[in-house]
Design a protein around this motif. Structure first.
Motif, short mmCIF file in Angstrom:
data_model
loop_
_atom_site.label_atom_id
_atom_site.label_comp_id
_atom_site.label_asym_id
_atom_site.label_seq_id
_atom_site.Cartn_x
_atom_site.Cartn_y
_atom_site.Cartn_z
N THR A 170 0.84 -1.20 0.00
CA THR A 170 0.00 0.00 0.00
C THR A 170 0.86 1.24 0.00
OG1 THR A 170 -0.06 0.04 2.39
CG2 THR A 170 -1.80 -1.20 1.27
N HIS A 171 2.15 1.04 0.27
CA HIS A 171 3.07 2.18 0.23
C HIS A 171 4.49 1.67 0.02
CE1 HIS A 171 3.40 2.07 4.97
NE2 HIS A 171 3.49 0.88 4.43
N SER A 173 6.89 2.59 1.63
CA SER A 173 7.56 2.49 2.94
C SER A 173 7.73 1.04 3.35
CB SER A 173 6.74 3.20 4.03
OG SER A 173 6.48 4.53 3.67
N GLN A 176 11.31 0.09 3.64
CA GLN A 176 12.25 0.87 4.47
C GLN A 176 13.24 0.01 5.25
OE1 GLN A 176 10.60 3.74 7.14
NE2 GLN A 176 9.73 5.01 5.52
N GLN A 211 4.34 5.97 -6.23
CA GLN A 211 4.99 6.74 -5.18
C GLN A 211 6.50 6.70 -5.39
OE1 GLN A 211 4.04 5.03 -1.32
NE2 GLN A 211 2.24 6.35 -1.10
N GLU A 213 9.61 6.80 -2.61
CA GLU A 213 10.00 6.91 -1.21
C GLU A 213 11.44 7.38 -1.21
OE1 GLU A 213 7.81 5.51 0.98
OE2 GLU A 213 8.94 5.55 2.85
N PHE A 252 1.65 9.51 10.97
CA PHE A 252 2.01 8.22 10.37
C PHE A 252 2.76 7.48 11.46
CE2 PHE A 252 2.14 11.34 6.96
CZ PHE A 252 1.28 10.78 6.03
N PHE A 254 5.10 5.58 11.48
CA PHE A 254 6.53 5.33 11.28
C PHE A 254 7.37 6.60 11.23
CE2 PHE A 254 5.36 6.06 6.89
CZ PHE A 254 4.09 5.47 6.82
N VAL A 255 6.75 7.75 11.53
CA VAL A 255 7.55 8.98 11.63
C VAL A 255 7.12 9.79 12.85
CG1 VAL A 255 8.15 9.29 9.19
CG2 VAL A 255 5.96 10.14 10.03
N TRP A 278 4.26 13.16 1.69
CA TRP A 278 4.17 12.89 3.13
C TRP A 278 5.59 12.68 3.61
CZ3 TRP A 278 1.99 9.66 -0.57
CH2 TRP A 278 0.64 9.86 -0.82
N ALA A 279 5.82 13.02 4.87
CA ALA A 279 7.20 12.87 5.32
C ALA A 279 7.30 12.97 6.83
CB ALA A 279 8.06 13.94 4.67
N GLY A 280 8.50 12.75 7.31
CA GLY A 280 8.73 12.92 8.73
C GLY A 280 10.09 12.39 9.12
N ALA A 301 12.20 10.28 6.21
CA ALA A 301 11.63 9.52 5.09
C ALA A 301 10.58 10.39 4.42
CB ALA A 301 10.99 8.24 5.59
N GLY A 303 7.50 10.29 1.27
CA GLY A 303 6.75 9.51 0.28
C GLY A 303 6.10 10.51 -0.66
N1 PHE Z 1 3.96 5.65 3.34
C1 PHE Z 1 3.06 6.74 3.61
C2 PHE Z 1 1.77 6.50 2.82
O1 PHE Z 1 1.81 6.07 1.73
C3 PHE Z 1 3.68 8.05 3.21
C4 PHE Z 1 4.89 8.42 4.01
C5 PHE Z 1 6.15 8.06 3.57
C6 PHE Z 1 4.76 9.14 5.19
C7 PHE Z 1 7.27 8.42 4.27
C8 PHE Z 1 5.86 9.50 5.88
C9 PHE Z 1 7.11 9.14 5.45
O2 PHE Z 1 0.71 6.78 3.32
#
Ligand code: PHE
Length: 339
Positions: A170-171, A173, A176, A211, A213, A252, A254-255, A278-280, A301, A303
């Motif tokens: 789905t992403h 990430s 990672q 996407q 990443e 998110f 993971f950030v 998106w990021a963090g 990271a 996205g």
């Molecule tokens: N993986 C997240 C998504 O698709 C996006 C994301 C990537 C957020 C990297 C923060 C850091 O919803």
């Protein structure tokens, strides 16, 4: 008595097709032919007579044979002259060329993005479309039953071990942790690729989208590096300095902290803020999952919602144009021929 040479040549002269020639050959020059038969008759002659008769027969034979080959050439030439007139080939007409292929704009932009990151010494990885539940969720700090998985509703694949054993990622990430381990300590990489969601489709949403990443981890990596990279990348992709951005806090797992970045764009004829990024700063749990000590190392990271970037860059009012297979659309972007 020798057959009359002129009569035989007159018969030859009358031949006008290959079939008639063949008949002539059988009759006058083949094994059973009349002139050949003359040699047989020679056995009745005296040796003296045989010598002159032999020479005469040979001369007759050679004359007829030479005339025969000349006639054969003539008939062949006439045949080909006629045929070439019928089947004229005009070498100046343009050849039938195969239609030119066009790159999909998403692929085109992916290549631009890859170039951009290669300049900044990032590794490029594509991962895979089908990943494990652990990769998609648990590695990036989303417990399997966490409500956050609902935002990522997608297609699951079952096997003997579990009804939801694999998932269409789905992403990006999802890669990672595996890639941090792979590249550590040179931890700068990007993952461009398709991701899959259960979305209702409209001008800016699709069930499959692209996407990119990007992840950087090291000592002293801070929000300052984060912001700088973001600006460089967006300017590079959109080839403009005047892009209007808006950053909002976002969650998110993971950030920490996490942000959502919007760009101002025209969609469906109206000006709108479009979520593109998106990021963090990478969550300590994710660093631990990759075997790193969060007290010592940090990173960020991002996205990027590539499909929307394509829409922004090429001014598309509807992202479905990218996948509906209408060639007229791709043909209106000459740069898409750079395959
Ligand atoms: N993986 C997240 C998504 O698709 C996006 C994301 C990537 C957020 C990297 C923060 C850091 O919803």
């Amino acid at each position: 008595m020798l057959p009359n040479q002129d009569e035989i040549l007159a018969v030859l002269e009358n031949c006008s097709t290959e079939a008639e020639l063949k008949e002539f050959f059988v009759q006058y020059l083949g094994k059973k032919w009349s002139v050949n038969g003359l040699f047989k008759q020679m056995k009745d002659l005296s040796p003296e007579q045989r010598k002159t008769a032999g020479q005469e027969i040979k001369m007759l034979h050679d004359t007829i044979q030479t005339a025969f080959f000349a006639k054969q050439d003539e008939i062949k030439k006439a045949y080909w002259d006629e045929k070439l007139k019928e089947e004229i080939v005009d070498i100046s007409t343009p050849a039938n060329t195969l239609p030119r292929g066009y790159a999909n704009l998403q692929n085109l932009l992916r290549r631009n993005v890859e170039n951009l990151f290669q300049w900044m010494w990032f590794h490029i990885e594509y991962g895979k479309d089908l990943v494990s539940i652990q990769e998609n969720f648990e590695h990036v700090n989303i417990p399997a039953n966490h409500p956050a998985t609902e935002m990522h509703d997608t297609l699951y694949i079952k096997d003997e071990t579990h009804p939801k054993s694999k998932v269409l990622r789905t992403h990006t990430s999802a890669h990672q942790v595996e890639l941090i381990k792979k590249y550590w300590p040179s931890c700068k990489f990007i993952v461009p690729g398709k991701v899959y969601r259960n979305e209702s489709m409209d001008a800016s949403h699709d069930v499959v989208f692209w996407q990119v990443e990007w992840v950087v981890i090291g000592k002293w990596i801070t929000m300052k590096h984060f912001k700088h990279t973001m600006e460089e990348v967006l300017k590079g992709i959109l080839e403009t300095d005047s892009i209007e951005l808006r950053m909002r806090p976002a969650y998110f797992p993971f950030v920490e902290p996490g942000v959502e970045i919007d760009a101002k764009a025209e969609v469906g004829g109206k000006e709108k803020w479009l979520e593109i990024l998106w990021a963090g700063m990478i969550h300590p749990v994710v660093l631990e999952n990759a075997g790193l000590d969060p007290k010592e190392y940090s990173g960020f990271a991002f996205g990027l919602w590539m499909t929307r970037m394509v829409a922004l860059r090429y001014g598309l009012g509807d992202i479905r144009l990218l996948t509906n297979g209408d060639l007229r659309f791709l043909h209106s972007f000459p740069e898409a021929t750079t395959i």
